[in-house]
Motif scaffolding. Sequence first.
Motif, PDB file in Angstrom:
ATOM      1  N   ASP A 238     -55.917  70.061  59.189  1.00 35.23           N
ATOM      2  CA  ASP A 238     -55.152  69.611  60.355  1.00 35.23           C
ATOM      3  C   ASP A 238     -56.073  69.192  61.496  1.00 35.23           C
ATOM      4  OD1 ASP A 238     -52.758  70.024  59.065  1.00 35.23           O
ATOM      5  OD2 ASP A 238     -52.451  72.030  59.883  1.00 35.23           O
ATOM      6  N   GLU A 239     -57.129  69.970  61.709  1.00 37.08           N
ATOM      7  CA  GLU A 239     -58.088  69.621  62.758  1.00 37.08           C
ATOM      8  C   GLU A 239     -58.808  68.315  62.421  1.00 37.08           C
ATOM      9  OE1 GLU A 239     -57.660  72.539  61.437  1.00 37.08           O
ATOM     10  OE2 GLU A 239     -57.776  74.145  62.933  1.00 37.08           O
ATOM     11  N   ALA A 240     -59.123  68.124  61.126  1.00 44.53           N
ATOM     12  CA  ALA A 240     -59.787  66.892  60.706  1.00 44.53           C
ATOM     13  C   ALA A 240     -58.884  65.684  60.950  1.00 44.53           C
ATOM     14  CB  ALA A 240     -60.166  66.983  59.228  1.00 44.53           C
ATOM     15  N   VAL A 241     -57.600  65.831  60.659  1.00 44.01           N
ATOM     16  CA  VAL A 241     -56.650  64.743  60.900  1.00 44.01           C
ATOM     17  C   VAL A 241     -56.563  64.435  62.390  1.00 44.01           C
ATOM     18  CG1 VAL A 241     -54.205  64.108  60.786  1.00 44.01           C
ATOM     19  CG2 VAL A 241     -55.304  65.187  58.815  1.00 44.01           C
ATOM     20  N   ALA A 242     -56.569  65.482  63.225  1.00 48.82           N
ATOM     21  CA  ALA A 242     -56.503  65.276  64.680  1.00 48.82           C
ATOM     22  C   ALA A 242     -57.728  64.519  65.183  1.00 48.82           C
ATOM     23  CB  ALA A 242     -56.376  66.623  65.389  1.00 48.82           C
ATOM     24  N   MET A 243     -58.901  64.840  64.664  1.00 52.16           N
ATOM     25  CA  MET A 243     -60.114  64.136  65.069  1.00 52.16           C
ATOM     26  C   MET A 243     -60.076  62.674  64.618  1.00 52.16           C
ATOM     27  SD  MET A 243     -61.927  66.322  66.772  1.00 52.16           S
ATOM     28  CE  MET A 243     -60.341  66.963  67.341  1.00 52.16           C
ATOM     29  N   THR A 244     -59.527  62.446  63.435  1.00 55.40           N
ATOM     30  CA  THR A 244     -59.398  61.071  62.941  1.00 55.40           C
ATOM     31  C   THR A 244     -58.473  60.262  63.846  1.00 55.40           C
ATOM     32  OG1 THR A 244     -59.725  61.850  60.669  1.00 55.40           O
ATOM     33  CG2 THR A 244     -58.783  59.661  60.937  1.00 55.40           C
ATOM     34  N   ALA A 245     -57.429  60.899  64.331  1.00 55.02           N
ATOM     35  CA  ALA A 245     -56.521  60.217  65.253  1.00 55.02           C
ATOM     36  C   ALA A 245     -57.233  59.849  66.551  1.00 55.02           C
ATOM     37  CB  ALA A 245     -55.307  61.097  65.542  1.00 55.02           C
ATOM     38  N   LYS A 261     -58.509  58.282  57.003  1.00 54.02           N
ATOM     39  CA  LYS A 261     -57.053  58.317  56.909  1.00 54.02           C
ATOM     40  C   LYS A 261     -56.607  58.416  55.449  1.00 54.02           C
ATOM     41  CE  LYS A 261     -55.608  55.816  61.092  1.00 54.02           C
ATOM     42  NZ  LYS A 261     -54.888  54.614  61.585  1.00 54.02           N
ATOM     43  N   VAL A 262     -57.250  57.620  54.600  1.00 51.79           N
ATOM     44  CA  VAL A 262     -56.911  57.642  53.173  1.00 51.79           C
ATOM     45  C   VAL A 262     -57.256  59.000  52.568  1.00 51.79           C
ATOM     46  CG1 VAL A 262     -57.506  56.675  50.916  1.00 51.79           C
ATOM     47  CG2 VAL A 262     -57.144  55.158  52.881  1.00 51.79           C
TER      48      VAL A 262
END
Length: 507
Positions: A238-245, A261-262
């Motif tokens: 979840d933290e990794a997704v937030a950083m990607t955003a 993202k992929v």
Amino acid sequence: MKRTMLLPVVSLALCLAACGEGSVDRVERARAEIAAMELGAARVDLAAALDEKGDDAELLTLLAGVQLRLGDGDGADATARRLEQLGRGGPELARIKAEATLLRGRPEDALALLGNDNTPGAWRIRAAAKSALGDSNGALDALRRGAAAGGDALLLRDYARFLIDARDLDGADQQVAALARIQPDGFDALMLSADIASRRGRMADAHTVLERAAKRYPRVPDPWIARATVYDMQGKLDEAVAMTARAAAIAPDDPRVIDLKVQFASMKGEWEKVRTILSKDEAKLEPTSANALSYAEAMLQLGHPEQARAMFQRALTRSPNNPYSRLMLAQAQLATGDAAAAYATVRPLSDSVLAGPRELELAEKAARAIDSADAATLRERLASAKQSAAQDLSRKGQAAFDKEDWNSAVAAYAQLAQMGEDAEVLKRLALALSHAGRTDEAIAAADRARTLRPEDPDTVYMAGYVRAAAGRDRAMALSLLRQASQADPGNAQFKRSLARYSDPGGA
């Protein structure tokens, strides 16, 4: 090298005095953008200033540096020709032309253009050209000569990257420290420091450095991309997704952002999202790339097994030792009704002591579908694997590796090795033993792994690496490293380790 550093910023006082007010504003803004690493914007402003004022040697030199940093060899070559038309020449122009030529895929011509230039910048370009030609020894020699020729931020950056790839983190640290003295809080020093920290398992330190980089360079996505990668290494999706955003908010079309993202959509099982992101570029996907494999799995999960089978077959043909490609090809084969092919494909994975429930379940289904006597044994192993000590040890061993807790890694992989001889287990055990200073045991484990998989470049490399790292049997160590590099010529780690240990002087 696809990415190269910016040439030193020259004084613009004379050209600014001659420029109109609009040009002055654009050039001043471009200088600020370069300092903030907003290179795409700087390129636009410099081009606009040149369009307004006409060709100016100082501005063209600055533009060439930006183009080179962005990897735009064609643009830098065109700019170099404009400089020549203004009567500019000499070593500085030769270096611009050489680096542009290198970026355009002609490393031998780049070397010729450098002539006898012994500046740090020339040595840096030589090192990149040597690497492009597969001459890691020559690249390392050029980097050392460049460092001896004088403190140069760009060369120190490349030197540190070379040593990181060669697993010489202590040597890389020295170059980053020298770089930080030249450019305190500089972009490359911060990013390299974070990279080294994460490779050593010091994730908190990596995040701290990257937070500082994000504040210092707020319009650049790189710190957020790096933080996403670190969080991924920590298993914090979840933290990794937030950083990607956060990175996507700055640079939504950056290929690295798209890749993340992929990756994270795949990990979450969001297959329709994966297909939506990648479908427009399907024909351009490299078969063994992470995106191609994710796209193939999306096709499988969304009910297109024949298409997935073809994609995974291409990937496995290109990279026979990729366990993911093998597992997914077997799954696609089973989904298309070819259980015999599926069982033959998955067996190298299911026969391993490291086989987990996923590999064993697929093998059991395929074996049962073809009425193989192996099905009963696989069913028993599958039931056991769900609470398997081997799986627990494998997780512990990987966690210890991530934290560089070599003694714990040795303990985990040594116990795994006792459960049955497996080349991958022995290879990891050898590396952990090497880092723990237990050279004789490391060599024995690496040699046994090589005996089990004599044609595998990874096991050959490890047998050479543990000897070289300990300074043991140098001739054999170099022979094994060379053999691994020749077997897998695209592996930068193999080549750079060979270069690192071929020179008795060290890094």
